[in-house]
Design a protein around this motif. Structure first.
Motif, short mmCIF file in Angstrom:
data_model
loop_
_atom_site.label_atom_id
_atom_site.label_comp_id
_atom_site.label_asym_id
_atom_site.label_seq_id
_atom_site.Cartn_x
_atom_site.Cartn_y
_atom_site.Cartn_z
N ALA A 15 0.59 -1.48 0.16
CA ALA A 15 -0.10 -0.04 0.04
C ALA A 15 0.94 1.33 -0.01
O ALA A 15 0.70 2.16 0.98
N VAL A 16 1.99 1.45 -0.90
CA VAL A 16 2.70 2.63 -1.12
C VAL A 16 2.05 3.49 -2.21
O VAL A 16 1.16 3.17 -2.94
N TYR A 17 2.31 4.70 -1.89
CA TYR A 17 1.92 5.71 -2.92
C TYR A 17 2.46 5.96 -4.25
O TYR A 17 2.08 6.62 -5.34
N GLY A 18 3.78 5.36 -4.14
CA GLY A 18 4.90 5.34 -5.54
C GLY A 18 5.80 4.47 -5.55
O GLY A 18 5.87 3.65 -4.71
N LYS A 19 6.97 4.69 -6.04
CA LYS A 19 8.14 3.98 -6.16
C LYS A 19 9.10 4.40 -5.17
O LYS A 19 10.19 3.61 -5.32
N ASN A 20 9.04 5.65 -4.49
CA ASN A 20 10.12 5.94 -3.53
C ASN A 20 9.71 6.17 -2.21
O ASN A 20 10.16 6.94 -1.44
N ASP A 21 8.46 5.65 -1.75
CA ASP A 21 8.21 5.67 -0.50
C ASP A 21 8.11 4.40 0.48
O ASP A 21 8.01 3.53 -0.21
N VAL A 22 8.01 4.52 1.60
CA VAL A 22 8.05 3.47 2.43
C VAL A 22 7.38 3.73 3.65
O VAL A 22 7.16 5.03 4.14
N PHE A 23 6.68 2.78 4.54
CA PHE A 23 6.12 3.11 5.89
C PHE A 23 6.86 2.37 6.98
O PHE A 23 7.45 1.37 6.59
N TYR A 24 6.79 3.23 8.09
CA TYR A 24 7.68 2.73 9.27
C TYR A 24 6.36 2.57 10.46
O TYR A 24 5.62 3.47 10.43
N GLU A 25 6.74 1.82 11.50
CA GLU A 25 5.61 1.79 12.67
C GLU A 25 6.20 3.18 13.28
O GLU A 25 7.24 3.67 13.67
N ALA A 26 4.96 3.44 14.06
CA ALA A 26 5.48 5.09 14.68
C ALA A 26 4.50 4.75 16.14
O ALA A 26 3.80 3.82 16.34
N ASN A 27 4.88 5.79 16.82
CA ASN A 27 4.59 6.06 18.29
C ASN A 27 3.47 6.98 18.23
O ASN A 27 3.20 7.63 17.28
#
Length: 227
Positions: free
Chosen positions: A176-188
């Motif tokens: 579920a990314v928005y493009g070729k250059n993004d990534v998600f990380y767990e947050a507080n």
């Protein structure tokens, strides 16, 4: 039936009153500036360029991907992106509700359960990180020059928003990314009506001793101080 009707009427009126008060506070408090740079008695040299970036709803803080103060590549790995491009110059980071980020690519995909959890703080959060080669200053992207000491404060604020495992941020493995250059990380933290993605960005600017609103839940509350 009359008692039930009166109860429903009170609940409806209470909800309407809450929404009206929320709107008044959002617009009113967002206009009150903090960190008036002109009032400082001593201003350190500002030699680091950062940006605030908006997509019209959500805001990000954009920082140099690498300089003598911080190498973000050591924390946010482009290998987790589709492009796997390690030649980027800037890194945009934004905090937000995990359900909205991963399950709601468009407003048509919004579920009541996602919205309810986000509004009430019952869901978890995520950091959305996007690599850029260039930044184009305009209506939705503002350049800010800050000092090294203020940048260090900004780094500390942002890093505390990431969940960590030892010294490492925790990536979220998802398509579920928005493009070729993004990534998600767990947050507080948890998203809610009073602490939104834009409240996070506004607080980041406060931490960096930059112009910000006293409080704002929407992106316009930030950008109006950079017109």
């Amino acid at each position: 039936m009359k008692k039930l009707f009166k109860l429903l009427l009170k609940l409806t009126l209470g909800f309407i009153a809450f929404i009206l008060i929320y709107i008044v506070l959002a617009f009113g408090l967002s206009k009150i500036p903090v960190n008036n740079l002109d009032s400082r008695t001593a201003i350190p040299p500002s030699n680091i360029e950062i940006f605030i970036l908006s997509n019209g709803v959500h805001t990000d803080i954009v920082v140099p991907v690498k300089n003598e103060i911080c190498d973000w590549f050591k924390k946010v790995n482009p290998e987790y992106t589709i492009a796997k491009d390690s030649l980027s110059t800037y890194l945009a980071m934004g905090w937000g509700d995990k359900g909205f980020y991963l399950e709601t690519p468009t407003w048509d995909d919004l579920k009541f359960s996602t919205a309810f959890k986000a509004a009430t703080g019952l869901s978890t959060s995520a950091m959305h990180c996007t690599f850029y080669k260039t930044m184009k200053v305009g209506k939705d992207c503002k350049s800010i020059m800050i000092s090294e000491s203020d940048y260090k404060s900004l780094i500390e604020y942002i890093q505390k928003s990431f969940q960590q495992q030892g010294e490492n941020f925790i990536p979220i493995v998802t398509n579920a990314v928005y493009g070729k250059n993004d990534v998600f990380y767990e947050a507080n933290g948890s998203y809610n009506l009073f602490y939104t993605c834009n409240t996070w960005t506004n607080s980041a600017l406060k931490a960096a001793n930059q112009k910000a609103a006293l409080w704002t839940p929407y992106e316009g509350g930030i950008f109006q101080h950079y017109e």
